[in-house]
Design a protein around this motif. Structure first.
Motif, PDB file in Angstrom:
ATOM      1  N   ALA A   1       0.829  -1.206   0.000  1.00 17.27           N
ATOM      2  CA  ALA A   1       0.000   0.000   0.000  1.00 17.27           C
ATOM      3  C   ALA A   1       0.861   1.252   0.000  1.00 17.27           C
ATOM      4  CB  ALA A   1      -0.939  -0.014   1.204  1.00 17.27           C
ATOM      5  N   GLU A   2       1.934   1.235   0.784  1.00 16.49           N
ATOM      6  CA  GLU A   2       2.836   2.386   0.819  1.00 16.49           C
ATOM      7  C   GLU A   2       3.483   2.620  -0.543  1.00 16.49           C
ATOM      8  OE1 GLU A   2       6.677   3.970   3.337  1.00 16.49           O
ATOM      9  OE2 GLU A   2       6.332   1.819   3.161  1.00 16.49           O
ATOM     10  N   GLU A   3       3.969   1.557  -1.156  1.00 18.28           N
ATOM     11  CA  GLU A   3       4.602   1.705  -2.466  1.00 18.28           C
ATOM     12  C   GLU A   3       3.596   2.144  -3.524  1.00 18.28           C
ATOM     13  OE1 GLU A   3       7.787  -0.557  -5.288  1.00 18.28           O
ATOM     14  OE2 GLU A   3       7.764  -0.778  -3.126  1.00 18.28           O
ATOM     15  N   PHE A   4       2.382   1.606  -3.455  1.00 14.72           N
ATOM     16  CA  PHE A   4       1.327   1.993  -4.395  1.00 14.72           C
ATOM     17  C   PHE A   4       1.034   3.487  -4.287  1.00 14.72           C
ATOM     18  CE2 PHE A   4      -3.357   2.534  -4.922  1.00 14.72           C
ATOM     19  CZ  PHE A   4      -3.384   2.432  -6.306  1.00 14.72           C
ATOM     20  N   VAL A   5       0.842   3.977  -3.079  1.00 14.20           N
ATOM     21  CA  VAL A   5       0.542   5.399  -2.881  1.00 14.20           C
ATOM     22  C   VAL A   5       1.729   6.254  -3.314  1.00 14.20           C
ATOM     23  CG1 VAL A   5       0.101   7.160  -1.110  1.00 14.20           C
ATOM     24  CG2 VAL A   5      -1.171   5.011  -1.084  1.00 14.20           C
ATOM     25  N   TYR A   6       2.939   5.808  -3.007  1.00 13.23           N
ATOM     26  CA  TYR A   6       4.129   6.566  -3.394  1.00 13.23           C
ATOM     27  C   TYR A   6       4.237   6.689  -4.912  1.00 13.23           C
ATOM     28  CZ  TYR A   6       8.930   8.055  -3.872  1.00 13.23           C
ATOM     29  OH  TYR A   6      10.055   8.754  -4.209  1.00 13.23           O
ATOM     30  N   VAL A   7       4.094   5.568  -5.618  1.00 13.21           N
ATOM     31  CA  VAL A   7       4.208   5.605  -7.081  1.00 13.21           C
ATOM     32  C   VAL A   7       3.049   6.391  -7.680  1.00 13.21           C
ATOM     33  CG1 VAL A   7       4.185   4.191  -9.174  1.00 13.21           C
ATOM     34  CG2 VAL A   7       5.554   3.486  -7.224  1.00 13.21           C
ATOM     35  N   LEU A   8       1.871   6.268  -7.110  1.00 13.43           N
ATOM     36  CA  LEU A   8       0.708   6.993  -7.610  1.00 13.43           C
ATOM     37  C   LEU A   8       0.889   8.503  -7.444  1.00 13.43           C
ATOM     38  CD1 LEU A   8      -2.087   6.428  -8.824  1.00 13.43           C
ATOM     39  CD2 LEU A   8      -3.010   6.477  -6.516  1.00 13.43           C
ATOM     40  N   ARG A   9       1.449   8.929  -6.321  1.00  7.79           N
ATOM     41  CA  ARG A   9       1.602  10.358  -6.056  1.00  7.79           C
ATOM     42  C   ARG A   9       2.802  10.974  -6.767  1.00  7.79           C
ATOM     43  NH1 ARG A   9       1.540  12.004  -0.150  1.00  7.79           N
ATOM     44  NH2 ARG A   9       1.176  14.014  -1.126  1.00  7.79           N
ATOM     45  N   THR A  10       3.907  10.246  -6.857  1.00 10.49           N
ATOM     46  CA  THR A  10       5.137  10.852  -7.382  1.00 10.49           C
ATOM     47  C   THR A  10       5.459  10.451  -8.815  1.00 10.49           C
ATOM     48  OG1 THR A  10       6.544   9.056  -6.598  1.00 10.49           O
ATOM     49  CG2 THR A  10       6.147  10.907  -5.079  1.00 10.49           C
ATOM     50  N   ARG A  11       4.832   9.402  -9.295  1.00  7.81           N
ATOM     51  CA  ARG A  11       5.126   8.857 -10.632  1.00  7.81           C
ATOM     52  C   ARG A  11       6.593   8.468 -10.750  1.00  7.81           C
ATOM     53  NH1 ARG A  11       0.274   9.488 -10.246  1.00  7.81           N
ATOM     54  NH2 ARG A  11      -1.093  10.273 -11.864  1.00  7.81           N
ATOM     55  N   ARG A  12       7.173   8.004  -9.654  1.00  6.42           N
ATOM     56  CA  ARG A  12       8.562   7.543  -9.635  1.00  6.42           C
ATOM     57  C   ARG A  12       8.567   6.042  -9.426  1.00  6.42           C
ATOM     58  NH1 ARG A  12      12.375  11.585  -6.456  1.00  6.42           N
ATOM     59  NH2 ARG A  12      13.834  10.233  -7.484  1.00  6.42           N
ATOM     60  N   LEU A  13       9.469   5.366 -10.114  1.00  6.61           N
ATOM     61  CA  LEU A  13       9.559   3.910 -10.048  1.00  6.61           C
ATOM     62  C   LEU A  13      10.879   3.479  -9.440  1.00  6.61           C
ATOM     63  CD1 LEU A  13       8.261   3.067 -13.605  1.00  6.61           C
ATOM     64  CD2 LEU A  13       6.965   3.096 -11.491  1.00  6.61           C
ATOM     65  N   PRO A  14      10.869   2.370  -8.723  1.00 11.13           N
ATOM     66  CA  PRO A  14      12.141   1.870  -8.212  1.00 11.13           C
ATOM     67  C   PRO A  14      12.986   1.303  -9.346  1.00 11.13           C
ATOM     68  CG  PRO A  14      10.361   0.411  -7.597  1.00 11.13           C
ATOM     69  CD  PRO A  14       9.740   1.590  -8.285  1.00 11.13           C
ATOM     70  N   ARG A  15      14.263   1.603  -9.318  1.00 10.22           N
ATOM     71  CA  ARG A  15      15.187   0.996 -10.279  1.00 10.22           C
ATOM     72  C   ARG A  15      15.454  -0.424  -9.853  1.00 10.22           C
ATOM     73  NH1 ARG A  15      19.831   5.235 -11.444  1.00 10.22           N
ATOM     74  NH2 ARG A  15      18.400   6.710 -12.307  1.00 10.22           N
ATOM     75  N   GLU A  16      15.535  -1.319 -10.796  1.00 11.98           N
ATOM     76  CA  GLU A  16      15.729  -2.726 -10.464  1.00 11.98           C
ATOM     77  C   GLU A  16      17.178  -3.034 -10.089  1.00 11.98           C
ATOM     78  OE1 GLU A  16      12.227  -3.876 -13.527  1.00 11.98           O
ATOM     79  OE2 GLU A  16      14.175  -4.795 -13.795  1.00 11.98           O
ATOM     80  N   GLU A  17      18.126  -2.282 -10.622  1.00  9.30           N
ATOM     81  CA  GLU A  17      19.523  -2.571 -10.321  1.00  9.30           C
ATOM     82  C   GLU A  17      19.906  -2.097  -8.930  1.00  9.30           C
ATOM     83  OE1 GLU A  17      18.037  -1.889 -13.486  1.00  9.30           O
ATOM     84  OE2 GLU A  17      19.448  -0.286 -13.803  1.00  9.30           O
ATOM     85  N   SER A  18      19.363  -0.974  -8.504  1.00 10.85           N
ATOM     86  CA  SER A  18      19.730  -0.428  -7.203  1.00 10.85           C
ATOM     87  C   SER A  18      18.468  -0.071  -6.436  1.00 10.85           C
ATOM     88  CB  SER A  18      20.605   0.808  -7.382  1.00 10.85           C
ATOM     89  OG  SER A  18      19.852   1.848  -7.965  1.00 10.85           O
ATOM     90  N   GLY A  19      18.650   0.310  -5.204  1.00  8.96           N
ATOM     91  CA  GLY A  19      17.518   0.669  -4.379  1.00  8.96           C
ATOM     92  C   GLY A  19      17.045   2.093  -4.613  1.00  8.96           C
ATOM     93  N   GLU A  20      17.670   2.821  -5.555  1.00  9.81           N
ATOM     94  CA  GLU A  20      17.304   4.207  -5.817  1.00  9.81           C
ATOM     95  C   GLU A  20      16.007   4.276  -6.612  1.00  9.81           C
ATOM     96  OE1 GLU A  20      20.492   6.010  -7.892  1.00  9.81           O
ATOM     97  OE2 GLU A  20      21.991   5.251  -6.510  1.00  9.81           O
ATOM     98  N   MET A  21      15.412   5.433  -6.593  1.00 11.46           N
ATOM     99  CA  MET A  21      14.189   5.643  -7.355  1.00 11.46           C
ATOM    100  C   MET A  21      14.550   6.356  -8.646  1.00 11.46           C
ATOM    101  SD  MET A  21      12.068   4.284  -5.377  1.00 11.46           S
ATOM    102  CE  MET A  21      10.411   4.773  -5.641  1.00 11.46           C
ATOM    103  N   ALA A  22      13.870   6.005  -9.721  1.00 12.25           N
ATOM    104  CA  ALA A  22      14.145   6.627 -11.014  1.00 12.25           C
ATOM    105  C   ALA A  22      12.905   7.352 -11.503  1.00 12.25           C
ATOM    106  CB  ALA A  22      14.549   5.563 -12.033  1.00 12.25           C
ATOM    107  N   ARG A  23      13.065   8.563 -11.969  1.00  8.99           N
ATOM    108  CA  ARG A  23      11.924   9.325 -12.483  1.00  8.99           C
ATOM    109  C   ARG A  23      11.706   8.941 -13.931  1.00  8.99           C
ATOM    110  NH1 ARG A  23       8.173  12.740 -11.164  1.00  8.99           N
ATOM    111  NH2 ARG A  23       7.587  14.343 -12.633  1.00  8.99           N
ATOM    112  N   THR A  24      10.465   8.628 -14.263  1.00  9.39           N
ATOM    113  CA  THR A  24      10.138   8.309 -15.652  1.00  9.39           C
ATOM    114  C   THR A  24       9.067   9.280 -16.105  1.00  9.39           C
ATOM    115  OG1 THR A  24       8.474   6.739 -14.976  1.00  9.39           O
ATOM    116  CG2 THR A  24      10.665   5.871 -15.435  1.00  9.39           C
ATOM    117  N   GLU A  25       9.312   9.893 -17.224  1.00  9.94           N
ATOM    118  CA  GLU A  25       8.351  10.879 -17.755  1.00  9.94           C
ATOM    119  C   GLU A  25       7.875  10.423 -19.095  1.00  9.94           C
ATOM    120  OE1 GLU A  25       8.029  14.415 -16.538  1.00  9.94           O
ATOM    121  OE2 GLU A  25       9.096  13.977 -14.741  1.00  9.94           O
TER     122      GLU A  25
END
Length: 131
Positions: free
Chosen positions: A107-131
């Motif tokens: 639920a936390e990840e769903f709300v985060y991605v829904l609000r920020t439109r940012r996705l987790p990068r699969e290689e690292s734990g960082e978040m990547a912005r996709t436009e």
């Protein structure tokens, strides 16, 4: 010790279920990315949102019924058929608690991605912005 194998099974199940939320947060869950990796930009964001919504709903469903199972075992005094005669609600409760943690993480990840439109990068734990 009588029932030692039963307790080993209980602890293995508890360890597996209680670790679900932490592994999701670390990005260590096995994910099917065959379709998602081919998408880019907004279609990938919306596909990820859809997948997270389905995962959140399914986890809520499983959490409810795991809790109901533990509660019913408590009410009906259901015990293990092994020589240990452990009340089954005790090991079942770890499953329900672990699934609840997974539900909160989804639920936390769903709300985060829904609000920020940012996705987790699969290689690292960082978040990547996709436009």
């Amino acid at each position: 010790m009588d029932g030692g194998d039963a307790y080993a099974g209980y602890f293995m199940a508890a360890g597996s279920f209680l670790a679900l939320a932490a592994t999701l947060r670390q990005g260590d869950h096995i994910r099917v990315t065959l379709i998602l990796q081919r998408l880019h930009g907004k279609p990938r964001v919306w596909a990820e949102i859809f997948c997270l919504a389905v995962a959140t709903l399914l986890t809520a469903y499983f959490t409810y019924y795991a809790g109901k199972l533990a509660y019913d075992s408590y009410i009906y005094h259901d015990i293990s058929q092994n020589t240990d005669a452990t009340p089954l609600w005790i090991p079942q409760l770890s499953m329900a608690v672990g699934l609840f943690g997974l539900f909160v993480a989804f639920a936390e990840e769903f709300v985060y991605v829904l609000r920020t439109r940012r996705l987790p990068r699969e290689e690292s734990g960082e978040m990547a912005r996709t436009e």
